[in-house]
Design an enzyme around this catalytic site. Structure first.
Site, mmCIF file in Angstrom:
data_model
loop_
_atom_site.group_PDB
_atom_site.id
_atom_site.type_symbol
_atom_site.label_atom_id
_atom_site.label_comp_id
_atom_site.label_asym_id
_atom_site.label_seq_id
_atom_site.Cartn_x
_atom_site.Cartn_y
_atom_site.Cartn_z
ATOM 1 N N HIS A 1 -1.508 1.301 -4.907
ATOM 2 C CA HIS A 1 -0.234 1.404 -5.860
ATOM 3 C C HIS A 1 -0.566 2.384 -6.813
ATOM 4 O O HIS A 1 -0.548 2.339 -8.165
ATOM 5 C CB HIS A 1 -0.200 0.177 -6.561
ATOM 6 C CG HIS A 1 1.466 -0.206 -6.558
ATOM 7 N ND1 HIS A 1 1.943 -1.035 -7.554
ATOM 8 C CD2 HIS A 1 2.272 -0.115 -5.534
ATOM 9 C CE1 HIS A 1 3.054 -1.265 -7.346
ATOM 10 N NE2 HIS A 1 3.413 -0.571 -6.285
ATOM 11 N N HIS B 1 5.313 6.988 3.422
ATOM 12 C CA HIS B 1 5.100 5.825 3.106
ATOM 13 C C HIS B 1 5.153 4.636 4.117
ATOM 14 O O HIS B 1 4.376 3.955 4.297
ATOM 15 C CB HIS B 1 5.656 5.484 1.592
ATOM 16 C CG HIS B 1 4.987 4.154 1.065
ATOM 17 N ND1 HIS B 1 3.990 4.373 0.196
ATOM 18 C CD2 HIS B 1 5.351 2.942 1.350
ATOM 19 C CE1 HIS B 1 3.541 3.270 -0.237
ATOM 20 N NE2 HIS B 1 4.394 2.198 0.447
HETATM 21 N N1 LIG Z 1 -5.459 2.950 7.530
HETATM 22 C C1 LIG Z 1 -5.166 2.141 8.458
HETATM 23 N N2 LIG Z 1 -5.717 1.569 9.256
HETATM 24 C C2 LIG Z 1 -4.984 0.540 10.010
HETATM 25 N N3 LIG Z 1 -3.849 0.050 10.119
HETATM 26 C C3 LIG Z 1 -3.031 0.611 9.311
HETATM 27 C C4 LIG Z 1 -3.537 1.422 8.266
HETATM 28 N N4 LIG Z 1 -2.466 1.827 7.649
HETATM 29 C C5 LIG Z 1 -1.539 1.210 7.857
HETATM 30 N N5 LIG Z 1 -1.966 0.534 8.962
HETATM 31 C C6 LIG Z 1 -0.856 -0.942 9.469
HETATM 32 O O1 LIG Z 1 0.242 -0.310 9.630
HETATM 33 C C7 LIG Z 1 0.817 -1.382 9.242
HETATM 34 C C8 LIG Z 1 2.066 -0.890 8.444
HETATM 35 O O2 LIG Z 1 1.721 -0.666 7.032
HETATM 36 P P1 LIG Z 1 2.359 -0.827 5.755
HETATM 37 O O3 LIG Z 1 3.669 -0.074 5.918
HETATM 38 O O4 LIG Z 1 1.679 -0.285 4.623
HETATM 39 O O5 LIG Z 1 2.696 -2.272 5.601
HETATM 40 P P2 LIG Z 1 3.687 -2.932 4.840
HETATM 41 O O6 LIG Z 1 5.058 -2.757 5.306
HETATM 42 O O7 LIG Z 1 3.444 -4.294 4.985
HETATM 43 O O8 LIG Z 1 3.516 -2.515 3.381
HETATM 44 C C9 LIG Z 1 0.370 -2.479 8.825
HETATM 45 O O9 LIG Z 1 0.195 -3.516 9.631
HETATM 46 C C10 LIG Z 1 -0.915 -1.815 8.388
HETATM 47 O O10 LIG Z 1 -1.987 -2.844 8.414
#
Ligand SMILES: Nc1ncnc2c1ncn2[C@@H]1O[C@H](COP(=O)(O)OP(=O)(O)O)[C@@H](O)[C@H]1O
Ligand SMILES: [Mg+2]
Lengths: 723, 75, 214, 75
Positions: free
Chosen positions: A90, A44
């Protein structure tokens, strides 16, 4: 300890990952450190199985203000305004407790957007459940919709669009993805990098309880199974009122320039927000957990560090501005507690009063999460069982059309969207079901024109053909935008897949990302953010691969935006775009109990080009009706235009080759247009197929059904089984 | 049936009521919790716990307590 | 002519109401903790979920400092318009008769409905004629109006036949006080002031208020 | 405090619960009503009725009943 497994395995870490931790610390981790590492190195937070793939997606464009890596992506929409947006899943919390799971999903994505300094102005939801004949699926659908409505309605952010599909493979693993769109003056966007050694780290918002302890790693990376009650998380309860105060408070602090940086607390709570802020700012952070306001007595330091209690934000502020911060928070009745300091150590150090209880290199936590190569292999056997057969091959065309309109995937989703406030904020120019994309005015915000937003993915088609299905999701979004005259500016996505350690899931993931990439390149749309949700499997195997795509575009003049309803008697109807319908992977094939392997070859460039043409025509303003052909094919699209307008149509599909494929076949690129004859004929490549009028939809030689019957099937299908 | 938020689970309603009571000048009030009250007539009271488990209470976030009133006590 | 729109923590539609008022007159926000109404000529209590609506809709907001001043303003004959949650607050505060109960469907409902003007004899509807039909959206969870002994003259708006979204008694959508200077309604006229959003009919209420001599 | 919908006022929640119980096969269930349960610790219990009158219940649509538990009984 009397664990059946070594503690690190219990927390989802492999032995070699554990050794990696020992190596980086130069010693064995203590329990708190192990808990923090296990979360930071979970799928995650760490994107162990997806990071390499995501690198293939195009992320650049002249109007991109923030790309992947920030809490939300942002694009420039002119007039000094920025639009920030992101979609997030979620799924597992919603499977456990649908109302609170969905509600806190919305709460979480709102925080991601106001964490970058943007005021949330719209929510969209993308939902997947098992077939509606399942009691459990009806229950989940009902309560998820209530939960999304509860949070969005209470906080005053409109839910302007979304999508829902019902398919067997989601029976044991529903999907609840929420997207939020926010608006900010361009110069007010803020990044989350912690800055300024000596600055204070302040926790804003709700008290911390034992919510979702173990959530991020245990909840999000283990397959759900009923037996395993020990993994049952403590459910997180959303408090939209607390969030509404937090939101207003943060926006005011940003407007005054009080904060050096801001970050939401999501998965893994304080651990991940503090270490990510430190990592981006190339600094260290000291946190004193004894200062964190608690909701429950006797919480241990590690629990405080990983709690996922909702409605909290972390900010960095210069010491001399603390008083101002306290004053603003006081006015909004938002709790603000100084819990730490920015240091130059590049370590995350955790104190409990004077005792040091954890000390970890930030880089190890954030950047050193081991990345794994996928081992993709095309499955030799079909992965999914055929869907249940609901319609005979010999059904008459009229019966087929009514069955399709009443199929929950095609049927009206009014049951859901009427439970959402879609208009608060006074920006909504096109509500759900009024047009293919929601349209939001920028007028009150000092902007010109409007933005359009859409969220899409047909997971069954991705299951048939991961490459084409994923590309189609992008094209479908772009088509929805083109239908209201909007040019796409950016894309966000949420990759909902099964267990990536299984070769066939890895294969789906790899092809789907390639499909997303190619469609984005063809359209010239950058990916500015997203989220990954893996291990979505039930006892019967993985979900359909579901790369949900959300897109934001801009249009110059809201006055010209057509609707999807047929308007006036006598209007000419035409099919525009590049449409090569086929029954493969269609809703009709599903009703007939078949699931294709492979979809027809897709020319993403041709479809992308045709959308450019359509956009120009829509902007010119002559058309009364524009609606893209999607699930259920052209006949269903025409029926939807009739139902929305309360008027019939006479159509002849002979020019399209006639037959079942013309009426019910699917594929990207087709658009129904209607309006005065000259306007319709002036559209390049449009084939006139009929005219608006009467009380029935007539397809020459195929069927004639009163609009009232079409409407009863379309509107009645979902309420008749759910409420 | 008395249905209450489980201990330790966030109870925003209770918090709001507690604050409102304080604001109205009621001192010495604490531990406010808001739950639900479900009242029904039932022929076979032994099935009530099952009703709670299956429908009336959400066992993940709520505890329930069954209070039986005799026929006569029910007005 | 100047409107004051109250902002409680948890209000949602206060900016919408402010923008709607500004189409017809000056308007400003009033903070729930301030006792002063700043000399405004009419007060709008907007929609939303004041204080989270955690006990009963409107039950906590009625005790906020600004509501004391609103009660005084109303007693002196000043026009007060409560929309949705504002209607609930005014009922809880006793400035309007009756109470609002959960929708008969037990679901939140957001939809465009037709309203019939029952009385043009109020500061809020004087720009209308009795029998006029207005297209205005509703969006609420707790909008089932209940007032056992309400005199008919106090009914200002009804849902058109077949449009009652919540099970309100006698299709009542909006009522006024016996003195006619306080009005509450569940539908959202502030969300129907621009044809581009679907309807401009709700503007008639603000227009009516703006006609009141300052 | 037990707060219940006043008699004679439509209680759709109660009806919905009644129907759902029947649908689950619970027979012999009737007169289902859903109300609110507010629990709190208070130094001066004599003020509780006033709390109900002013804030916790709306007398137009709700009745309330106060049940006092002694210190010891509160776990
Ligand atoms: N499928 C995806 N395509 C492009 N960017 C992604 C994708 N999945 C995650 N990211 C990018 O990776 C970063 C970390 O994501 P995430 O851990 O979900 O964010 P947060 O900690 O704010 O919940 C975010 O900036 C998100 O935009
Ligand atoms: Mg975030």
């Amino acid at each position: 300890m009397s664990h059946a497994l070594a503690p690190h395995r219990e927390l989802g870490l492999t032995d070699s990952e554990y050794e990696g931790i020992v190596e980086r610390l130069g010693r064995e981790p203590n329990a708190l450190e192990l808990a923090v590492f296990s979360l930071m190195w979970s799928e995650h937070c760490g994107y162990k199985h997806s990071k390499k793939l995501l690198g293939q997606l195009p992320t650049e464009g002249p109007w991109v203000l923030m790309g992947p890596g920030e809490n939300a992506g942002a694009v420039d929409v002119g007039d000094g305004l920025a639009v920030a947006f992101k979609v997030e899943s979620h799924n597992h919390p919603s499977a456990v407790e649908p109302f609170q799971g969905a509600a806190t999903g919305v709460g979480g994505i709102l925080r991601d957007v106001f964490a970058v300094g943007a005021r949330p102005i719209a929510v969209l939801d993308s939902l997947r459940f098992g077939e509606l004949d399942s009691r459990r699926s009806r229950f989940l659908f009902d309560w998820v919709v209530k939960g999304i409505g509860h949070y969005g309605n209470s906080i005053g952010v409109p839910t302007v669009g979304g999508e829902v599909y019902f398919e067997g493979p989601y029976e044991h693993n529903c999907l609840v993805n929420a997207m939020c769109v926010g608006l900010a003056p361009r110069e007010r966007l803020i990044r989350s990098a912690a800055a300024g050694v000596g600055n204070r780290v302040v926790l804003l918002g709700a008290r911390t309880g034992r919510d979702g302890i173990g959530g991020a790693s245990v909840l999000a990376s283990a397959e759900l199974s009923d037996e395993d009650a020990s993994k049952r998380p403590s459910v997180q309860i959303g408090d939209p009122f607390e969030e509404s105060k937090l939101l207003e408070c943060c926006l005011e602090l940003l407007q005054r320039g009080t904060l050096a940086s801001l970050q939401d607390l999501g998965a893994a709570g304080l651990s991940s927000s503090s270490s990510e802020m430190a990592s981006k700012g190339e600094v260290g952070i000291d946190i004193d957990v004894s200062r964190v306001p608690l909701r429950e007595a006797g919480m241990e330091p590690f629990e405080i560090m990983i709690s996922e209690s909702q409605e909290r934000m972390l900010c960095v502020v210069e010491p001399e501005r603390l008083a101002e911060l306290t004053e603003v928070c006081g006015r909004w009745e938002v709790r603000a507690t100084e819990i730490g300091t920015v240091t130059d150590t590049r370590r995350l150090r955790v104190f409990d009063g004077d005792d040091e209880v954890g000390d970890m290199p930030v880089e190890a936590l954030v950047d050193d999460c081991p990345l794994y190569d996928l081992e993709p292999a095309e499955p030799p056997e079909p992965v999914y069982p055929d869907p249940p057969r609901r319609l005979g091959d010999d059904a008459q065309a009229a019966e087929t059309l009514l069955a399709l309109l009443g199929s929950p995937n095609v049927a009206s989703k009014r049951f859901a969207f009427e439970q959402y406030d879609s208009i608060v904020g006074s920006r909504t120019l096109r509500r759900p079901a009024a047009a293919d994309a929601a349209v939001l005015s920028l007028d009150h915000d000092g902007g010109s024109g409007a933005i359009a937003v859409s969220i899409d993915c047909n997971g069954r088609r991705v299951a048939c053909d991961p490459y084409a299905g994923a590309a189609e999701a992008v094209l479908e979004c772009a088509a929805n935008l083109a239908c209201v005259g909007a040019e796409p500016l950016g894309l966000t996505n949420c990759l909902n897949f099964g267990n990536p350690e299984k070769p066939h899931v890895a294969w789906q993931l790899q092809l789907a990302v390639a499909g997303l990439r190619d469609a984005c390149l063809a359209l010239g749309v950058p990916v500015v953010g997203g989220n990954v949700s893996l291990y979505n499997e039930g006892a019967e195997g993985p979900i359909y691969p579901t790369p949900v795509v959300g897109m934001v575009g801009k249009l110059p003049d809201p006055e010209t935006v057509p609707g999807l309803a047929f308007a006036d008697e006598g209007h000419a109807i035409a099919l525009a775009g590049r449409f090569a319908p086929s029954l493969e992977g269609s809703e009709l094939e599903k009703l007939r109990g078949r699931l294709a392997r492979g979809l027809p070859r897709l020319d993403v460039h041709a479809v992308a080009d045709s959308l450019v043409g359509l956009r120009a025509v829509v902007r010119a303003g002559g058309l009364a009706t524009v609606h893209d052909v999607s699930d259920g094919g052209l006949a269903c699209a025409l029926a939807e235009c009739c139902i929305a307008g309360g008027i019939g149509a006479r159509v002849d599909l002979a020019a399209l080759g006639g037959g079942e494929a013309a009426a019910f076949g699917e594929g990207p690129g087709g658009v129904v247009i209607a309006g005065p004859r000259e306007a319709v004929e002036s559209v390049e490549g449009a084939v006139v197929i009929g005219r608006v009028g009467g009380d029935s939809l007539e397809l020459a030689g195929l069927l004639s059904v009163p609009v009232s019957e079409l409407a009863a099937a379309h509107e009645g299908a979902i309420p008749s089984v759910v409420s | 049936m008395l249905i209450r938020p489980k201990e330790g689970i966030l109870d925003p309603q209770g918090q709001a009521v507690e604050q409102a009571l304080r604001a109205l000048g009621f001192e010495g009030v604490g531990h406010v919790h808001v739950g639900r009250l479900v009242e029904l007539d039932v022929d076979d009271p032994s099935r009530v716990p099952e009703m709670c488990e299956r429908l009336l209470a959400n066992p993940l976030i709520e505890d329930y307590e069954v209070v039986l009133l005799e026929e006569a006590a029910v007005s | 002519m100047r409107f004051g729109v109250i902002r409680f923590p948890g209000s949602c539609d206060e900016i919408d109401a402010l923008l709607a008022c500004r189409r017809f007159a000056d308007a400003e926000l009033l903070w729930h903790k301030d006792r002063s109404l700043g000399g405004v000529d009419a007060v709008v209590v907007p929609g939303g979920f004041s204080y989270g609506d955690y006990l009963r809709a409107g039950a906590i907001a009625r005790f906020s400092p600004v509501m004391e001043s609103v009660a005084g303003f109303a007693r002196e004959g000043g026009p007060v318009l409560g929309i949705c949650n504002g209607f609930q607050v005014l009922c809880e505060a006793g400035l309007l008769p009756g109470a609002l109960l959960p929708n008969a469907s037990l679901r939140f409902v957001c939809r465009q409905v037709d309203l019939v003007v029952e009385s043009a004899d109020s500061p809020f509807t004087r720009a209308c004629e009795p029998g006029d039909v207005l297209s205005v959206p509703v969006k609420h969870m707790t909008g089932r109006y209940h007032a056992p002994d309400l005199p008919d003259e106090q009914v200002v708006l009804r849902y058109a036949p077949g449009h009652n979204p919540n099970g309100s008694q006698d299709d009542i959508a909006g009522v006024c006080s016996a003195e006619r200077n306080v009005m509450g309604l569940m539908p959202h006229p502030e969300h129907a002031v621009d044809a581009l959003t679907g309807s401009a009919d709700g503007g008639r209420l603000f227009e009516s208020l703006a006609m009141v001599p300052a």
